[in-house]
Motif scaffolding. Structure first.
Motif, mmCIF file in Angstrom:
data_model
loop_
_atom_site.group_PDB
_atom_site.id
_atom_site.type_symbol
_atom_site.label_atom_id
_atom_site.label_comp_id
_atom_site.label_asym_id
_atom_site.label_seq_id
_atom_site.Cartn_x
_atom_site.Cartn_y
_atom_site.Cartn_z
ATOM 1 N N ILE A 12 0.665 -1.314 0.167
ATOM 2 C CA ILE A 12 0.132 0.069 -0.146
ATOM 3 C C ILE A 12 0.916 1.289 -0.101
ATOM 4 O O ILE A 12 0.606 2.135 -0.867
ATOM 5 C CB ILE A 12 -0.914 -0.139 1.031
ATOM 6 C CG1 ILE A 12 -2.102 -1.073 0.947
ATOM 7 C CG2 ILE A 12 -1.530 1.381 1.462
ATOM 8 C CD1 ILE A 12 -2.674 -1.492 2.322
ATOM 9 N N GLU A 13 2.008 1.044 0.589
ATOM 10 C CA GLU A 13 2.946 2.297 0.818
ATOM 11 C C GLU A 13 3.427 2.585 -0.630
ATOM 12 O O GLU A 13 3.447 3.617 -1.090
ATOM 13 C CB GLU A 13 4.018 1.990 1.765
ATOM 14 C CG GLU A 13 3.888 2.573 3.122
ATOM 15 C CD GLU A 13 5.055 2.324 3.954
ATOM 16 O OE1 GLU A 13 5.163 3.060 5.040
ATOM 17 O OE2 GLU A 13 5.864 1.353 3.701
ATOM 18 N N LEU A 15 2.147 1.877 -3.304
ATOM 19 C CA LEU A 15 1.301 2.449 -4.268
ATOM 20 C C LEU A 15 0.666 3.840 -3.920
ATOM 21 O O LEU A 15 -0.185 4.152 -4.387
ATOM 22 C CB LEU A 15 0.125 1.236 -4.312
ATOM 23 C CG LEU A 15 0.370 0.002 -4.805
ATOM 24 C CD1 LEU A 15 -0.720 -0.911 -4.654
ATOM 25 C CD2 LEU A 15 0.809 0.282 -6.484
ATOM 26 N N HIS A 16 1.282 4.495 -2.917
ATOM 27 C CA HIS A 16 1.015 5.723 -2.415
ATOM 28 C C HIS A 16 -0.352 5.989 -1.420
ATOM 29 O O HIS A 16 -1.091 6.939 -1.806
ATOM 30 C CB HIS A 16 1.259 6.825 -3.552
ATOM 31 C CG HIS A 16 2.419 6.876 -4.143
ATOM 32 N ND1 HIS A 16 3.702 7.086 -3.387
ATOM 33 C CD2 HIS A 16 2.768 6.285 -5.555
ATOM 34 C CE1 HIS A 16 4.486 6.976 -4.455
ATOM 35 N NE2 HIS A 16 4.177 6.660 -5.612
ATOM 36 N N GLY A 17 -0.586 4.728 -1.044
ATOM 37 C CA GLY A 17 -1.993 4.668 -0.469
ATOM 38 C C GLY A 17 -1.544 4.809 1.220
ATOM 39 O O GLY A 17 -0.509 5.253 1.631
ATOM 40 N N ARG A 18 -2.719 4.672 2.141
ATOM 41 C CA ARG A 18 -2.799 5.149 3.541
ATOM 42 C C ARG A 18 -2.516 3.634 4.273
ATOM 43 O O ARG A 18 -3.215 2.961 3.816
ATOM 44 C CB ARG A 18 -3.697 5.794 3.956
ATOM 45 C CG ARG A 18 -3.286 6.525 5.144
ATOM 46 C CD ARG A 18 -4.643 7.164 5.524
ATOM 47 N NE ARG A 18 -5.696 6.373 6.376
ATOM 48 C CZ ARG A 18 -6.730 6.089 6.383
ATOM 49 N NH1 ARG A 18 -7.461 6.309 5.045
ATOM 50 N NH2 ARG A 18 -7.673 5.094 6.898
ATOM 51 N N LYS A 19 -1.647 3.466 4.971
ATOM 52 C CA LYS A 19 -1.435 2.190 5.706
ATOM 53 C C LYS A 19 -2.889 1.728 6.244
ATOM 54 O O LYS A 19 -3.471 2.573 6.931
ATOM 55 C CB LYS A 19 -0.526 2.311 6.914
ATOM 56 C CG LYS A 19 1.080 2.315 6.388
ATOM 57 C CD LYS A 19 1.948 2.016 7.384
ATOM 58 C CE LYS A 19 3.469 2.094 7.122
ATOM 59 N NZ LYS A 19 4.589 2.230 8.206
ATOM 60 N N GLY A 20 -3.167 0.386 6.152
ATOM 61 C CA GLY A 20 -4.540 0.037 6.870
ATOM 62 C C GLY A 20 -5.600 0.233 5.924
ATOM 63 O O GLY A 20 -6.799 -0.588 6.221
ATOM 64 N N ILE A 24 -7.064 -1.431 -1.098
ATOM 65 C CA ILE A 24 -6.066 -1.353 -2.158
ATOM 66 C C ILE A 24 -5.193 -2.630 -2.219
ATOM 67 O O ILE A 24 -5.292 -3.531 -3.113
ATOM 68 C CB ILE A 24 -4.717 -0.306 -1.680
ATOM 69 C CG1 ILE A 24 -5.602 1.198 -2.003
ATOM 70 C CG2 ILE A 24 -3.931 -0.449 -2.942
ATOM 71 C CD1 ILE A 24 -4.836 2.052 -1.478
ATOM 72 N N VAL A 25 -4.671 -3.087 -1.227
ATOM 73 C CA VAL A 25 -4.099 -4.502 -1.139
ATOM 74 C C VAL A 25 -4.602 -5.138 0.096
ATOM 75 O O VAL A 25 -4.393 -4.628 1.484
ATOM 76 C CB VAL A 25 -2.652 -4.569 -1.257
ATOM 77 C CG1 VAL A 25 -1.931 -5.919 -0.971
ATOM 78 C CG2 VAL A 25 -1.923 -3.763 -2.334
ATOM 79 N N ASP A 29 -6.872 -11.563 0.987
ATOM 80 C CA ASP A 29 -7.589 -11.848 -0.361
ATOM 81 C C ASP A 29 -6.329 -11.584 -1.457
ATOM 82 O O ASP A 29 -6.381 -12.211 -2.330
ATOM 83 C CB ASP A 29 -8.588 -10.805 -0.679
ATOM 84 C CG ASP A 29 -9.774 -11.034 0.044
ATOM 85 O OD1 ASP A 29 -9.733 -12.160 0.842
ATOM 86 O OD2 ASP A 29 -10.600 -10.253 0.364
ATOM 87 N N ASP A 30 -5.368 -10.715 -1.056
ATOM 88 C CA ASP A 30 -4.228 -10.184 -2.104
ATOM 89 C C ASP A 30 -2.925 -10.900 -1.823
ATOM 90 O O ASP A 30 -2.500 -11.678 -2.664
ATOM 91 C CB ASP A 30 -4.246 -8.828 -2.475
ATOM 92 C CG ASP A 30 -5.579 -7.967 -2.811
ATOM 93 O OD1 ASP A 30 -6.064 -8.779 -3.700
ATOM 94 O OD2 ASP A 30 -5.887 -7.013 -2.437
ATOM 95 N N VAL A 31 -2.511 -10.789 -0.522
ATOM 96 C CA VAL A 31 -1.361 -11.164 -0.107
ATOM 97 C C VAL A 31 -1.179 -12.657 -0.072
ATOM 98 O O VAL A 31 -0.381 -13.311 -0.433
ATOM 99 C CB VAL A 31 -0.598 -10.419 1.125
ATOM 100 C CG1 VAL A 31 0.526 -11.090 1.666
ATOM 101 C CG2 VAL A 31 -0.375 -8.988 0.714
#
Length: 90
Positions: A12-13, A15-20, A24-25, A29-31
């Motif tokens: 997420i970091e 991808l410039h998103g906010r942790k938690g 996004i990820v 489901d994704d990891v």
């Protein structure tokens, strides 16, 4: 689950998103992709080991360079060596 969350938050970091923000990820489901946790932990340990070995390898290479510099600096000095019972002649 903790390993999955760490990997998800790092993704997420990147991808410039906010942790938690698991929209996004998502850790499961994704990891994890619905794998057994017994499969995830050994893989996480391998990734951490490889990372540590890379740092160790670089440190050993740096140390080897320093030893080679010292070898050049002191290479012309003749020193008497010692064996267990007597002095050795170079």
């Amino acid at each position: 689950m903790n390993v999955n969350e760490v990997i998800a938050n790092r993704a997420i970091e990147l991808l410039h998103g906010r942790k938690g923000d698991y929209r996004i990820v998502h850790p499961l489901d994704d990891v994890n992709l619905h794998q057994s946790t017994n499969d995830v932990y050994p893989t996480a340990l391998k990734v951490a080991s490889i990372s540590g070995l890379r740092r160790l390898s670089q440190a050993v290479a740096d140390l080897q360079g320093v030893f080679q510099e010292k070898e050049k600096a002191f290479g012309a000095i003749v020193k008497i060596g010692r064996t267990e019972m007597q002095e050795a002649v170079p």
